[in-house]
Write a protein that holds these residues in place. Structure first.
Motif, PDB file in Angstrom:
ATOM      1  N   ILE A 160       1.014  -1.221   0.074  1.00 33.92           N
ATOM      2  CA  ILE A 160      -0.226  -0.103   0.038  1.00 33.92           C
ATOM      3  C   ILE A 160       0.911   1.256  -0.033  1.00 33.92           C
ATOM      4  O   ILE A 160       0.522   2.123  -0.994  1.00 33.92           O
ATOM      5  CB  ILE A 160      -0.916   0.076   1.355  1.00 33.92           C
ATOM      6  CG1 ILE A 160      -1.975  -1.321   1.091  1.00 33.92           C
ATOM      7  CG2 ILE A 160      -1.757   1.247   1.277  1.00 33.92           C
ATOM      8  CD1 ILE A 160      -2.767  -1.123   2.444  1.00 33.92           C
ATOM      9  N   THR A 161       1.986   1.466   0.940  1.00 34.57           N
ATOM     10  CA  THR A 161       2.667   2.405   0.995  1.00 34.57           C
ATOM     11  C   THR A 161       3.642   2.840  -0.272  1.00 34.57           C
ATOM     12  O   THR A 161       3.606   3.965  -0.995  1.00 34.57           O
ATOM     13  CB  THR A 161       3.688   2.429   2.343  1.00 34.57           C
ATOM     14  OG1 THR A 161       2.835   2.133   3.487  1.00 34.57           O
ATOM     15  CG2 THR A 161       4.409   3.745   2.307  1.00 34.57           C
ATOM     16  N   SER A 162       4.198   1.435  -0.949  1.00 41.13           N
ATOM     17  CA  SER A 162       4.969   1.765  -1.915  1.00 41.13           C
ATOM     18  C   SER A 162       4.118   2.176  -3.155  1.00 41.13           C
ATOM     19  O   SER A 162       4.440   3.165  -4.041  1.00 41.13           O
ATOM     20  CB  SER A 162       5.724   0.391  -2.691  1.00 41.13           C
ATOM     21  OG  SER A 162       6.239  -0.089  -1.494  1.00 41.13           O
ATOM     22  N   SER A 163       3.028   1.751  -3.336  1.00 43.55           N
ATOM     23  CA  SER A 163       2.000   2.193  -4.509  1.00 43.55           C
ATOM     24  C   SER A 163       1.545   3.833  -4.415  1.00 43.55           C
ATOM     25  O   SER A 163       1.496   4.314  -5.196  1.00 43.55           O
ATOM     26  CB  SER A 163       0.537   1.418  -4.182  1.00 43.55           C
ATOM     27  OG  SER A 163       0.782   0.042  -4.501  1.00 43.55           O
ATOM     28  N   LYS A 171       3.220  12.730   0.383  1.00 42.61           N
ATOM     29  CA  LYS A 171       2.231  13.092   1.125  1.00 42.61           C
ATOM     30  C   LYS A 171       1.196  12.148   1.393  1.00 42.61           C
ATOM     31  O   LYS A 171       0.294  12.219   2.569  1.00 42.61           O
ATOM     32  CB  LYS A 171       1.881  14.420   0.904  1.00 42.61           C
ATOM     33  CG  LYS A 171       2.941  15.561   1.417  1.00 42.61           C
ATOM     34  CD  LYS A 171       2.264  16.993   0.710  1.00 42.61           C
ATOM     35  CE  LYS A 171       2.973  18.021   1.388  1.00 42.61           C
ATOM     36  NZ  LYS A 171       2.630  19.224   0.845  1.00 42.61           N
ATOM     37  N   ALA A 172       0.834  11.675   0.118  1.00 46.61           N
ATOM     38  CA  ALA A 172      -0.341  10.620   0.060  1.00 46.61           C
ATOM     39  C   ALA A 172      -0.172   9.485   0.882  1.00 46.61           C
ATOM     40  O   ALA A 172      -1.156   8.680   1.258  1.00 46.61           O
ATOM     41  CB  ALA A 172      -0.304  10.181  -1.377  1.00 46.61           C
ATOM     42  N   TYR A 177      -1.817   3.899   6.667  1.00 48.42           N
ATOM     43  CA  TYR A 177      -2.053   3.112   7.676  1.00 48.42           C
ATOM     44  C   TYR A 177      -3.751   3.164   7.748  1.00 48.42           C
ATOM     45  O   TYR A 177      -4.232   2.239   8.445  1.00 48.42           O
ATOM     46  CB  TYR A 177      -1.302   3.632   9.107  1.00 48.42           C
ATOM     47  CG  TYR A 177      -0.880   4.822   9.077  1.00 48.42           C
ATOM     48  CD1 TYR A 177       0.356   5.488   8.939  1.00 48.42           C
ATOM     49  CD2 TYR A 177      -1.794   5.845   9.868  1.00 48.42           C
ATOM     50  CE1 TYR A 177       0.636   6.478   8.822  1.00 48.42           C
ATOM     51  CE2 TYR A 177      -1.624   7.113   9.831  1.00 48.42           C
ATOM     52  CZ  TYR A 177      -0.138   7.454   9.629  1.00 48.42           C
ATOM     53  OH  TYR A 177      -0.049   8.820   9.551  1.00 48.42           O
ATOM     54  N   TYR A 178      -4.287   4.227   7.357  1.00 48.31           N
ATOM     55  CA  TYR A 178      -5.793   4.382   7.367  1.00 48.31           C
ATOM     56  C   TYR A 178      -6.647   3.401   6.598  1.00 48.31           C
ATOM     57  O   TYR A 178      -7.243   2.629   6.976  1.00 48.31           O
ATOM     58  CB  TYR A 178      -6.186   5.762   7.107  1.00 48.31           C
ATOM     59  CG  TYR A 178      -5.704   7.072   7.887  1.00 48.31           C
ATOM     60  CD1 TYR A 178      -6.146   7.021   9.323  1.00 48.31           C
ATOM     61  CD2 TYR A 178      -4.994   7.974   7.472  1.00 48.31           C
ATOM     62  CE1 TYR A 178      -5.707   8.063  10.383  1.00 48.31           C
ATOM     63  CE2 TYR A 178      -4.720   8.885   8.533  1.00 48.31           C
ATOM     64  CZ  TYR A 178      -5.163   8.833   9.872  1.00 48.31           C
ATOM     65  OH  TYR A 178      -4.550   9.995  10.768  1.00 48.31           O
ATOM     66  N   ILE A 179      -5.606   3.350   5.467  1.00 52.33           N
ATOM     67  CA  ILE A 179      -6.259   2.413   4.503  1.00 52.33           C
ATOM     68  C   ILE A 179      -6.166   0.843   5.067  1.00 52.33           C
ATOM     69  O   ILE A 179      -7.043   0.012   5.099  1.00 52.33           O
ATOM     70  CB  ILE A 179      -5.617   2.116   3.115  1.00 52.33           C
ATOM     71  CG1 ILE A 179      -5.786   3.479   2.416  1.00 52.33           C
ATOM     72  CG2 ILE A 179      -5.892   1.015   2.056  1.00 52.33           C
ATOM     73  CD1 ILE A 179      -5.058   3.726   1.322  1.00 52.33           C
ATOM     74  N   LEU A 184      -8.637  -3.909   7.869  1.00 57.73           N
ATOM     75  CA  LEU A 184      -8.900  -4.831   8.928  1.00 57.73           C
ATOM     76  C   LEU A 184     -10.407  -4.626   9.658  1.00 57.73           C
ATOM     77  O   LEU A 184     -10.608  -5.637   9.806  1.00 57.73           O
ATOM     78  CB  LEU A 184      -7.722  -4.407   9.891  1.00 57.73           C
ATOM     79  CG  LEU A 184      -7.798  -4.928  11.317  1.00 57.73           C
ATOM     80  CD1 LEU A 184      -7.366  -6.691  10.954  1.00 57.73           C
ATOM     81  CD2 LEU A 184      -6.846  -4.492  12.281  1.00 57.73           C
ATOM     82  N   ALA A 185     -10.879  -3.343   9.767  1.00 57.40           N
ATOM     83  CA  ALA A 185     -12.093  -3.083  10.273  1.00 57.40           C
ATOM     84  C   ALA A 185     -13.188  -3.763   9.513  1.00 57.40           C
ATOM     85  O   ALA A 185     -13.971  -4.635   9.867  1.00 57.40           O
ATOM     86  CB  ALA A 185     -12.324  -1.794  10.378  1.00 57.40           C
ATOM     87  N   LEU A 186     -13.108  -3.598   7.908  1.00 54.32           N
ATOM     88  CA  LEU A 186     -13.972  -4.278   7.143  1.00 54.32           C
ATOM     89  C   LEU A 186     -13.941  -5.901   7.379  1.00 54.32           C
ATOM     90  O   LEU A 186     -14.960  -6.462   7.134  1.00 54.32           O
ATOM     91  CB  LEU A 186     -13.833  -3.729   5.709  1.00 54.32           C
ATOM     92  CG  LEU A 186     -14.142  -2.340   5.817  1.00 54.32           C
ATOM     93  CD1 LEU A 186     -13.572  -1.828   4.087  1.00 54.32           C
ATOM     94  CD2 LEU A 186     -15.733  -1.847   5.777  1.00 54.32           C
ATOM     95  N   SER A 187     -12.816  -6.270   7.311  1.00 48.75           N
ATOM     96  CA  SER A 187     -12.596  -7.700   7.236  1.00 48.75           C
ATOM     97  C   SER A 187     -13.162  -8.335   8.556  1.00 48.75           C
ATOM     98  O   SER A 187     -13.895  -9.297   8.692  1.00 48.75           O
ATOM     99  CB  SER A 187     -11.123  -8.124   7.266  1.00 48.75           C
ATOM    100  OG  SER A 187     -10.990  -9.405   7.288  1.00 48.75           O
TER     101      SER A 187
END
Length: 251
Positions: A160-163, A171-172, A177-179, A184-187
């Motif tokens: 995720i971070t590399s992308s 900055k993006a 970590y929010y993603i 994790l929460a949705l899972s």
């Protein structure tokens, strides 16, 4: 000479993630939060066997908090990473190996400490008896299982971070970590949360199985293969990184 350089890089990453004052204070804080969550979980079920699954969730959350530091380290290094890979002895493969090695060693150290030292105290308070969840018979399976689950969490964060770094800039990567926590929460809240096709559930099962059965779960191979696939994908994406301006990274 090159071997010495690589060893020093490994040592610096291990120190950064495991033994620096920042990492120790941060991980102790997260262990305290995990302890509170585990206390309420055990207090509600009043049964150590039923509470094991909550314990595995606590370990994953501990690794997830470490993944936040992992992500920030990658972001701060990104300003010079492309330059160093091109003009110094640093190779991208060795950099990725060192950052994962340091993170996994930290994962094992703090997970073992949480299991062997803190959890028995929590069981004493909630269940009235010291339970040695970690014993000589399940120590190695637990370490292996924690390393596999930790590698999955770190590899997902890494991809995720590399992308975000490559596509949208430093900055993006604030959103990395929010993603991750959203996934994790949705899972965990989805109707199929306990499905064998849910990688987060499999990662939790890998840890809890090692403690209950003193062995390795059948999900170990699936979680490991998925982790390695994400690691390879993230590494391929990170190779495309371009030099970022310092002000993009330090905000």
């Amino acid at each position: 000479m090159y071997v010495t350089y690589f060893v020093e890089l490994e040592k610096s990453m291990i120190k950064r993630f495991s033994f620096s004052s920042t990492s120790i204070s941060y991980m102790l804080g997260m262990m305290l939060l995990d302890s509170i969550g585990l206390y309420f979980a055990l207090d509600s079920v009043k049964n150590i066997d039923s509470g094991i699954i909550w314990y595995s969730v606590a370990i994953l959350l501990l690794v997830a908090s470490l993944a936040t530091g992992f992500s920030l380290t990658l972001v701060y290094h990104s300003s010079a990473l492309a330059y160093y890979v091109r003009f110094s002895r640093l190779k991208m493969t060795n950099y990725i190996l060192s950052i994962f090695t340091g993170s996994l060693i930290s994962t094992i150290i703090y997970s073992v400490a949480f299991t062997a030292l803190i959890t028995p105290l929590i069981t004493k308070v909630t269940l009235g008896e010291f339970y040695e969840i970690l014993s000589p018979s399940n120590f190695i399976p637990f370490v292996v299982s924690t390393a596999i689950s930790g590698l999955f969490i770190l590899s997902l964060t890494f991809t995720i971070t590399s992308s975000l770094l490559v596509k949208l800039g430093a900055k993006a990567s604030n959103y990395a970590y929010y993603i991750f926590f959203a996934l994790l929460a949705l899972s965990d809240l989805s109707p199929s949360a306990s499905s064998p096709f849910n990688p987060f559930y499999e990662a939790e099962d890998v840890i809890s199985y090692s403690l209950v059965h003193d062995g390795l779960s059948v999900y170990c191979i699936e979680v490991l293969l998925l982790a390695l696939l994400l690691l390879a994908l993230g590494a391929e994406i990170l190779k495309r990184i371009k030099a970022l301006r310092l002000e993009e990274v330090v905000w």
